[in-house]
Design a protein around this motif. Structure first.
Motif, PDB file in Angstrom:
ATOM      1  N   PHE B 104      53.772   5.856  62.514  1.00 34.26           N
ATOM      2  CA  PHE B 104      52.820   6.041  61.575  1.00 34.26           C
ATOM      3  C   PHE B 104      51.924   4.691  61.627  1.00 34.26           C
ATOM      4  CE2 PHE B 104      53.684   9.775  58.873  1.00 34.26           C
ATOM      5  CZ  PHE B 104      54.900  10.060  59.372  1.00 34.26           C
ATOM      6  N   GLY B 105      50.670   5.122  60.973  1.00 40.70           N
ATOM      7  CA  GLY B 105      49.765   4.070  60.761  1.00 40.70           C
ATOM      8  C   GLY B 105      50.202   3.460  59.423  1.00 40.70           C
ATOM      9  N   GLN B 106      49.642   2.272  58.819  1.00 41.44           N
ATOM     10  CA  GLN B 106      49.760   1.696  57.481  1.00 41.44           C
ATOM     11  C   GLN B 106      49.283   2.455  56.350  1.00 41.44           C
ATOM     12  OE1 GLN B 106      47.908   0.287  59.982  1.00 41.44           O
ATOM     13  NE2 GLN B 106      47.856  -1.945  60.082  1.00 41.44           N
ATOM     14  N   GLY B 107      48.483   3.260  56.809  1.00 43.15           N
ATOM     15  CA  GLY B 107      47.827   4.074  55.452  1.00 43.15           C
ATOM     16  C   GLY B 107      46.768   3.616  55.090  1.00 43.15           C
ATOM     17  N   THR B 108      45.715   4.590  54.566  1.00 41.17           N
ATOM     18  CA  THR B 108      44.495   4.019  53.780  1.00 41.17           C
ATOM     19  C   THR B 108      44.541   4.679  52.203  1.00 41.17           C
ATOM     20  OG1 THR B 108      43.112   3.686  55.760  1.00 41.17           O
ATOM     21  CG2 THR B 108      42.074   4.285  53.793  1.00 41.17           C
ATOM     22  N   ILE B 109      44.150   3.822  51.536  1.00 37.10           N
ATOM     23  CA  ILE B 109      44.142   4.390  49.947  1.00 37.10           C
ATOM     24  C   ILE B 109      42.818   4.989  49.658  1.00 37.10           C
ATOM     25  CG2 ILE B 109      44.241   3.758  47.487  1.00 37.10           C
ATOM     26  CD1 ILE B 109      46.067   1.594  48.369  1.00 37.10           C
ATOM     27  N   LEU B 110      42.573   6.163  49.684  1.00 35.21           N
ATOM     28  CA  LEU B 110      41.111   6.893  49.231  1.00 35.21           C
ATOM     29  C   LEU B 110      41.181   6.931  47.747  1.00 35.21           C
ATOM     30  CD1 LEU B 110      38.763   8.408  49.976  1.00 35.21           C
ATOM     31  CD2 LEU B 110      39.992  10.439  50.192  1.00 35.21           C
ATOM     32  N   THR B 111      40.206   6.633  47.190  1.00 40.09           N
ATOM     33  CA  THR B 111      39.601   7.025  45.961  1.00 40.09           C
ATOM     34  C   THR B 111      38.407   7.427  45.719  1.00 40.09           C
ATOM     35  OG1 THR B 111      40.885   4.883  45.119  1.00 40.09           O
ATOM     36  CG2 THR B 111      39.319   5.789  43.336  1.00 40.09           C
ATOM     37  N   VAL B 112      38.647   8.862  45.032  1.00 40.87           N
ATOM     38  CA  VAL B 112      37.350   9.671  45.093  1.00 40.87           C
ATOM     39  C   VAL B 112      36.749   9.550  43.611  1.00 40.87           C
ATOM     40  CG1 VAL B 112      36.250  11.845  45.284  1.00 40.87           C
ATOM     41  CG2 VAL B 112      37.889  11.112  46.849  1.00 40.87           C
ATOM     42  N   HIS B 113      35.673   8.981  42.958  1.00 36.34           N
ATOM     43  CA  HIS B 113      35.151   8.953  41.811  1.00 36.34           C
ATOM     44  C   HIS B 113      34.465   9.970  41.464  1.00 36.34           C
ATOM     45  CE1 HIS B 113      36.412   4.462  41.740  1.00 36.34           C
ATOM     46  NE2 HIS B 113      35.989   4.600  43.010  1.00 36.34           N
ATOM     47  N   PRO B 114      34.563  10.538  40.181  1.00 37.42           N
ATOM     48  CA  PRO B 114      33.924  11.606  39.827  1.00 37.42           C
ATOM     49  C   PRO B 114      32.380  11.408  39.500  1.00 37.42           C
ATOM     50  CG  PRO B 114      35.884  11.160  38.468  1.00 37.42           C
ATOM     51  CD  PRO B 114      35.881  10.055  39.267  1.00 37.42           C
TER      52      PRO B 114
END
Lengths: 114, 114
Positions: B104-114
């Protein structure tokens, strides 16, 4: 309703204590895995088992032990030798080790040291 | 040795726009790649996968692109929705006796704003 269950959701460990995390699956999968997740890091493989009564060390096996006496169950013991056990522990399973299958994860157990 | 890397720890996008998450790998033996989505305190769930014999795989709003020469894959989410906000992990596996084992990679936090 097939899936993977992990218990408990939260677990507290005292110094010098061994604790065991439970993982059960009813997906009839041959392969099972244990991962550890720390903040800012990906999932790191602790142990995996491709078949009953057989298991292999992953990348960070020191301080952990497992058993695979039944196809459905793959418990992980965090021993007192694991000096930094605080983490989120994830169990997963896949159909077998040969097919290009995905891994299905349980909900995880958060281990905290008192 | 981090064989799978996600160099962007986080990504923020507006609802309705495209989200592009990137992943690089170093081991040329990897021939199967997966993306997982993870909400806090839950186990990862499988999103989409791609075999190295393809360069694109699509499933609804999710498309994965693979560039083998660059050892790079990306996940496109179009259009992005607030419910897509989560940590995204890319993972890779290689054939052979450890086929079921994922890196696995380290991960990416995705934030989608309304």
């Amino acid at each position: 309703d097939g899936g993977i269950t992990q218990s408990p959701k939260y677990l507290f460990r005292k110094e010098g204590q061994n604790v065991t995390l439970s993982c059960e699956q009813n997906l009839n999968h041959d392969a099972m895995y244990w991962y550890r997740q720390d903040p800012g890091q990906g999932l790191r493989l602790i142990y995996y088992s491709q078949i009953v009564n057989d298991f292999q060390k992953g990348d960070i096996a020191e301080g952990y032990s497992v058993s695979r006496e039944k196809k459905e169950s793959f418990p992980l013991t965090v021993t007192s030798a694991q000096k930094n056990p605080t983490a989120f522990y994830l169990c997963a399973s896949s159909i077998d080790r040969l097919t290009k299958g995905t891994q299905y994860f349980g909900p995880g157990t958060r281990l905290l040291v008192l | 040795d981090q064989q799978v890397k996600q160099n962007s720890p986080s990504l923020s996008v507006q609802e309705g726009r495209i989200s592009i998450l990137n992943c690089d790998y170093t081991n040329s033996m990897f021939d199967y790649f997966l993306w997982y989505k993870k909400y806090p305190a839950e186990g990862p769930t499988f999103l989409i996968s791609i075999s190295s014999i393809k360069d694109k795989n699509e499933d609804g709003r999710f498309t994965v692109f693979l560039n083998k020469s660059a050892k790079h894959l990306s996940l496109h989410i179009v259009p992005s929705q607030p419910g897509d906000s989560a940590v995204y992990f890319c993972a890779a596996s290689r054939p052979g006796t450890s086929y079921g084992k994922l890196t696995f990679g380290q991960g990416t936090i995705l934030t989608v704003h309304p």
